[in-house]
Write a protein that holds these residues in place. Sequence first.
Motif, short mmCIF file in Angstrom:
data_model
loop_
_atom_site.label_atom_id
_atom_site.label_comp_id
_atom_site.label_asym_id
_atom_site.label_seq_id
_atom_site.Cartn_x
_atom_site.Cartn_y
_atom_site.Cartn_z
N VAL A 282 41.23 -14.01 33.77
CA VAL A 282 42.56 -14.32 33.23
C VAL A 282 43.19 -13.05 32.66
CG1 VAL A 282 43.85 -15.72 31.59
CG2 VAL A 282 41.84 -16.68 32.71
N ALA A 283 42.37 -12.27 31.95
CA ALA A 283 42.87 -11.03 31.37
C ALA A 283 43.34 -10.06 32.46
CB ALA A 283 41.77 -10.37 30.53
N MET A 284 42.58 -9.96 33.55
CA MET A 284 42.97 -9.08 34.65
C MET A 284 44.29 -9.53 35.27
SD MET A 284 40.78 -6.62 34.87
CE MET A 284 41.02 -5.97 36.51
N HIS A 285 44.48 -10.84 35.39
CA HIS A 285 45.75 -11.32 35.94
C HIS A 285 46.91 -10.99 35.00
CE1 HIS A 285 48.74 -13.68 37.98
NE2 HIS A 285 48.95 -14.39 36.89
N LEU A 286 46.72 -11.18 33.71
CA LEU A 286 47.78 -10.85 32.75
C LEU A 286 48.14 -9.38 32.83
CD1 LEU A 286 46.58 -12.94 29.66
CD2 LEU A 286 48.47 -13.48 31.22
N ILE A 287 47.13 -8.52 32.96
CA ILE A 287 47.38 -7.09 33.08
C ILE A 287 48.18 -6.79 34.34
CG2 ILE A 287 46.27 -4.85 33.46
CD1 ILE A 287 43.96 -5.90 31.67
N SER A 288 47.87 -7.50 35.43
CA SER A 288 48.54 -7.24 36.71
C SER A 288 50.02 -7.60 36.68
CB SER A 288 47.85 -8.02 37.83
OG SER A 288 48.13 -9.41 37.73
N GLU A 300 40.12 -14.50 21.03
CA GLU A 300 39.15 -13.60 21.66
C GLU A 300 39.68 -12.97 22.95
OE1 GLU A 300 37.54 -17.90 22.23
OE2 GLU A 300 38.59 -16.72 20.70
N LEU A 301 40.76 -13.51 23.49
CA LEU A 301 41.36 -12.90 24.68
C LEU A 301 41.82 -11.48 24.37
CD1 LEU A 301 42.48 -13.01 27.58
CD2 LEU A 301 44.55 -14.07 26.64
N LEU A 302 42.30 -11.24 23.15
CA LEU A 302 42.73 -9.89 22.78
C LEU A 302 41.58 -8.90 22.87
CD1 LEU A 302 44.90 -7.99 21.73
CD2 LEU A 302 44.30 -8.70 19.39
N THR A 303 40.39 -9.30 22.43
CA THR A 303 39.21 -8.43 22.50
C THR A 303 38.89 -8.09 23.96
OG1 THR A 303 38.33 -9.41 20.47
CG2 THR A 303 36.79 -8.22 21.89
N VAL A 304 38.96 -9.09 24.83
CA VAL A 304 38.67 -8.87 26.25
C VAL A 304 39.68 -7.89 26.85
CG1 VAL A 304 38.50 -9.98 28.52
CG2 VAL A 304 37.60 -11.13 26.49
N LEU A 305 40.95 -8.04 26.52
CA LEU A 305 41.99 -7.13 27.02
C LEU A 305 41.73 -5.70 26.56
CD1 LEU A 305 45.09 -9.43 26.48
CD2 LEU A 305 44.33 -8.54 28.69
N GLN A 306 41.35 -5.53 25.31
CA GLN A 306 41.08 -4.21 24.78
C GLN A 306 39.84 -3.59 25.43
OE1 GLN A 306 40.90 -5.25 20.62
NE2 GLN A 306 43.09 -4.87 20.28
N GLU A 307 38.83 -4.40 25.69
CA GLU A 307 37.63 -3.90 26.36
C GLU A 307 37.96 -3.41 27.78
OE1 GLU A 307 34.98 -7.18 26.19
OE2 GLU A 307 34.26 -6.74 24.16
N ILE A 308 38.81 -4.17 28.49
CA ILE A 308 39.22 -3.76 29.84
C ILE A 308 39.99 -2.46 29.77
CG2 ILE A 308 40.69 -4.38 31.80
CD1 ILE A 308 39.89 -7.30 31.32
#
Length: 322
Positions: A282-288, A300-308
């Motif tokens: 989901v995070a990768m799609h939001l970034i795209s 916790e989605l924010l943490t995943v986005l920052q890790e990516i």
Amino acid sequence: MSNVTTRALRLLALLQSRTVWTGPELAGELDVTERTVRRDVDRLRSMGYPVLTSAGHGGGYQLGAGRELPPLLLGSQEAVAVAVGLRLAAASGLEGLDAEALRALAALDRILPPTVRSEVSAVTDALGVVARPVPAASAAVLIALATAVRDGLRVRLDYEKGNGERGERRIEPRRVLSVDGRWYLFAWDLDREDWRTFRLDRMHTVHPSTFPITPRPTPDIEATVRESITVGGYTTAVVARIRRPLHEVEKLTPVRAATVTADGEHACIVRAGSDSGDLRWVAMHLISLGGPIEVIQPPELLTVLQEISTWSGAATLAADAR
């Protein structure tokens, strides 16, 4: 071929192309009088074609069903449209329909005039359908459900949930939809007293009944099905705001990936679902989507986005890159 015969064939083609024609409409299409239309209709009847007549508002001429119904008459553009539809049907993800569609395409090729056949062949030879594998639904299930929707009748399903549990569902079917290569049914669940979305590939059998469906207020079917597909079946709901206009984000979002709604003129809300707490896809799609992201839920989605971001920022150019 005489003018009378040519006109009769044209009249037959018109009757096949629409459910009901009024006398004045047919007269205008054929450039004749209504009296001539009546004579031509009588001529078709004498040849065994079931042309029905109904009076009153909404009445007119229509071609009835029956064993004496002639082969379908198609113009060149209509034949091309049918051939393209058959090619798409062969790759529709419906079990058993692929072979039937290809046989129908071969039968169509045999009956077409040479000039039309060459045009159809040129189009179909240039066509190819590339699709990722999806669970196959039964063509018999699709036909049974579509018939029940048309007739407004309840059905019973032998339905299998995602966890493998099977059981009977009593439903009132409202619409069958193909979404990104997968088939769904939107229906009222009589036992749960709510609207539900069912996957056709999880249906083992369909048993139509003679009980009519109950008229009731119906939500936006396409929007409800998309919401069910992208969010409803997951353990974790993901909601984020993207600082880009709706029309730009919609073009970048596959139908089964997420739902997108406007949030003012220059932003939109993206809703998706995730299982097992893995938010990376989901995070990768939001970034795209290419716009600033504001996480609404879960935190916790924010943490995943920052890790990516950290991971991708550490990318390097390979020593053998050219």
